[in-house]
Motif scaffolding. Structure first.
Motif, PDB file in Angstrom:
ATOM      1  N   ALA A   2       0.830  -1.195   0.000  1.00 57.86           N
ATOM      2  CA  ALA A   2       0.000   0.000   0.000  1.00 57.86           C
ATOM      3  C   ALA A   2       0.869   1.251   0.000  1.00 57.86           C
ATOM      4  O   ALA A   2       0.589   2.216  -0.733  1.00 57.86           O
ATOM      5  CB  ALA A   2      -0.932  -0.015   1.214  1.00 57.86           C
ATOM      6  N   ARG A   3       1.905   1.255   0.807  1.00 60.31           N
ATOM      7  CA  ARG A   3       2.770   2.436   0.897  1.00 60.31           C
ATOM      8  C   ARG A   3       3.488   2.721  -0.407  1.00 60.31           C
ATOM      9  O   ARG A   3       3.665   3.877  -0.806  1.00 60.31           O
ATOM     10  CB  ARG A   3       3.793   2.233   2.022  1.00 60.31           C
ATOM     11  N   GLU A   4       3.902   1.672  -1.120  1.00 58.36           N
ATOM     12  CA  GLU A   4       4.643   1.839  -2.371  1.00 58.36           C
ATOM     13  C   GLU A   4       3.717   1.937  -3.581  1.00 58.36           C
ATOM     14  O   GLU A   4       4.187   2.155  -4.702  1.00 58.36           O
ATOM     15  CB  GLU A   4       5.627   0.679  -2.558  1.00 58.36           C
ATOM     16  N   LEU A   9       4.034  -8.030  -5.061  1.00 65.73           N
ATOM     17  CA  LEU A   9       5.490  -8.089  -4.964  1.00 65.73           C
ATOM     18  C   LEU A   9       6.000  -9.281  -5.765  1.00 65.73           C
ATOM     19  O   LEU A   9       5.380 -10.354  -5.759  1.00 65.73           O
ATOM     20  CB  LEU A   9       5.942  -8.237  -3.511  1.00 65.73           C
ATOM     21  N   LEU A  10       7.135  -9.098  -6.414  1.00 68.39           N
ATOM     22  CA  LEU A  10       7.878 -10.189  -7.045  1.00 68.39           C
ATOM     23  C   LEU A  10       9.264 -10.177  -6.420  1.00 68.39           C
ATOM     24  O   LEU A  10      10.017  -9.220  -6.593  1.00 68.39           O
ATOM     25  CB  LEU A  10       7.953 -10.007  -8.557  1.00 68.39           C
ATOM     26  N   VAL A  11       9.574 -11.227  -5.660  1.00 69.27           N
ATOM     27  CA  VAL A  11      10.810 -11.268  -4.871  1.00 69.27           C
ATOM     28  C   VAL A  11      11.701 -12.374  -5.415  1.00 69.27           C
ATOM     29  O   VAL A  11      11.348 -13.564  -5.354  1.00 69.27           O
ATOM     30  CB  VAL A  11      10.495 -11.521  -3.379  1.00 69.27           C
ATOM     31  N   PHE A  12      12.863 -11.974  -5.943  1.00 69.51           N
ATOM     32  CA  PHE A  12      13.805 -12.935  -6.519  1.00 69.51           C
ATOM     33  C   PHE A  12      14.866 -13.276  -5.482  1.00 69.51           C
ATOM     34  O   PHE A  12      15.588 -12.403  -5.006  1.00 69.51           O
ATOM     35  CB  PHE A  12      14.464 -12.350  -7.770  1.00 69.51           C
ATOM     36  N   GLY A  13      14.960 -14.553  -5.111  1.00 68.21           N
ATOM     37  CA  GLY A  13      15.937 -14.983  -4.120  1.00 68.21           C
ATOM     38  C   GLY A  13      17.195 -15.539  -4.768  1.00 68.21           C
ATOM     39  O   GLY A  13      17.123 -16.296  -5.742  1.00 68.21           O
ATOM     40  N   PHE A 140      11.812  -2.200   0.947  1.00 67.05           N
ATOM     41  CA  PHE A 140      11.502  -3.481   1.598  1.00 67.05           C
ATOM     42  C   PHE A 140      12.624  -3.869   2.561  1.00 67.05           C
ATOM     43  O   PHE A 140      12.359  -4.326   3.681  1.00 67.05           O
ATOM     44  CB  PHE A 140      11.301  -4.597   0.565  1.00 67.05           C
ATOM     45  N   GLY A 141      13.874  -3.703   2.137  1.00 60.00           N
ATOM     46  CA  GLY A 141      14.988  -4.040   3.010  1.00 60.00           C
ATOM     47  C   GLY A 141      14.958  -3.254   4.305  1.00 60.00           C
ATOM     48  O   GLY A 141      15.188  -3.800   5.389  1.00 60.00           O
ATOM     49  N   GLN A 142      14.643  -1.963   4.212  1.00 58.55           N
ATOM     50  CA  GLN A 142      14.569  -1.147   5.419  1.00 58.55           C
ATOM     51  C   GLN A 142      13.398  -1.559   6.299  1.00 58.55           C
ATOM     52  O   GLN A 142      13.470  -1.466   7.529  1.00 58.55           O
ATOM     53  CB  GLN A 142      14.464   0.326   5.033  1.00 58.55           C
ATOM     54  N   LEU A 143      12.336  -2.040   5.684  1.00 57.68           N
ATOM     55  CA  LEU A 143      11.167  -2.482   6.456  1.00 57.68           C
ATOM     56  C   LEU A 143      11.502  -3.674   7.347  1.00 57.68           C
ATOM     57  O   LEU A 143      11.036  -3.754   8.495  1.00 57.68           O
ATOM     58  CB  LEU A 143      10.036  -2.836   5.500  1.00 57.68           C
TER      59      LEU A 143
END
Length: 395
Positions: A2-4, A9-13, A140-143
């Motif tokens: 919501a904030r962004e 989200l698409l998260v590549f590991g 996201f990292g800071q979250l």
């Protein structure tokens, strides 16, 4: 999301054997084996795209044993190719929406320009022209940097394993002992305590200036044998429950040059300055500047960065590229200086950092430190054992 302002989200590991500073944001969603691609719609459940059948088998067996699996079998996919990503986004009705992507932005220090393979991503973008892909790596990292109480307990346990690894190395190092035995003692202590530590960095010598895995691990040569007057440098990584800690280690073997003790005093002063600055409400840049004050004031030189974040590895201290100060470095390229990354990051309780100040007089280098948490008011040292020049117990 919501904030962004994104619909998914698409998260590549990164691959599970990526080593130190892995980009494993996928595990924040799966509680599983690193290396998945996660698609998480804003109004639905996350779907994990797995690299192959081994991941399916591991999930099946873990479920059979009653372990906690966050993503059920019907939300798993057996491949994470561009075709699977495209198909999944299309079936979820996301082909023409805004999608936040973790994997396109900077991941320091190894991937300053992202980690998603070009071939995969160019295919996704070309076949979904209506999608609005937006990098969200940094927000996201800071979250997730502010660790929960449960995560902090896991980090404490990981750091304790790291101390045990270092203590085993100190107990093994002695004149006549090969580097490989010191390395093996540390790794065995980690494995024996239920950690899966990445390969550590280790070098030794009376005047060695180097960092990274030992050369005998990637060239066909015998491990170096320790002698009186050597130091052993190591960066020891512990990983438990998906959370990471680090210890910076310098072990003196026998009678070492006096400059090592002088360098240790400077490095320790930088470590203490960092502790004083690591307070809620202050910024990461203030910590970096505080740690560099003692380093800049002395008449030797520093080798690498002094501090970076952990869990995740996001913010990185400044580097000055002083390779030219090393004797024998004539003809080598200059390493560019770089400023601190995310200096304006505000510190909050629960953030974890690797303190790793280093200093040298000539070719006599010391680095020391370990994992430190931002506390409610005071910093919490998890590895004070390695925040000093250590002496080999077996010399």
């Amino acid at each position: 999301m919501a904030r962004e302002g994104v619909d998914a989200l698409l998260v590549f590991g990164e691959h599970e054997d990526a080593g130190p500073a892995p980009v494993a944001y996928d595990t924040w969603f799966t509680n599983g084996r690193p290396g998945a691609t996660v698609i998480f719609p804003r109004t639905g459940e996350p779907i994990a795209l797995l690299p192959g059948p081994m991941f399916i088998m591991d999930h099946l067996e873990s479920s059979r044993r009653g372990e906690t699996m966050w993503i059920p079998p019907h939300d798993l996919r057996g491949a994470r190719t561009s075709g699977t990503i495209i198909e999944t986004l299309d079936r979820l009705g996301l082909a023409e929406t805004a999608i936040g992507v973790v994997g396109l932005g900077p991941h320091m220090p190894w991937h300053p320009e992202g980690i998603i393979p070009h071939g995969l991503w160019s295919e996704v973008v070309s076949r979904l022209p209506g999608a609005d892909f937006r990098p969200v790596d940094l927000p996201f990292g800071q979250l997730v940097m502010r660790l929960s109480r449960e995560e902090i307990a896991v980090v404490r346990h990981s750091a304790g394993i790291g101390d045990a690894m270092v203590q085993a190395m100190v107990a093994t190092a002695a004149p006549g002992v090969p580097e490989s035995r010191v390395y093996a003692a540390g790794m065995a202590a980690g494995y024996g305590r239920g950690s899966l530590p990445p390969a550590m960095h280790l070098w030794s010598g009376p005047d060695v200036v180097a960092a990274g895995p030992p050369a005998w691990g990637y060239r066909p040569q015998a491990p170096r044998v320790l002698g009186d007057g050597d130091v052993v440098y190591a960066e020891v990584f512990s990983r438990f429950g998906g959370r990471h800690t680090q210890s910076q280690v310098t072990i003196a073997v026998g009678d070492v040059h006096e400059d090592f003790h002088r360098a240790a005093d400077v490095a320790r002063a930088a470590y203490d300055a960092g502790l004083e600055a690591l307070r809620p409400g202050r910024t990461f840049g203030e910590v970096v500047d505080a740690m560099h004050e003692p380093l800049d004031a002395a008449d030797g030189w520093s080798f690498l960065i002094a501090v970076h974040s952990l869990n995740p590895g996001l913010s990185v201290g400044k580097g000055r590229g002083l390779v030219s100060r090393i004797s024998g470095a004539e003809g080598y390229p200059r390493v560019p200086d770089h400023p601190a990354f995310l200096p304006d990051l505000e510190l909050v309780p629960g953030m974890s950092f690797a303190f790793e100040p280093n200093y040298a007089f000539g070719r006599h280098l010391v680095h020391l430190g370990g994992t430190v948490l931002v506390g409610e008011d005071m910093p919490v040292e998890l590895n004070p054992y390695s925040a000093r020049l250590l002496r080999a117990a077996g010399d």
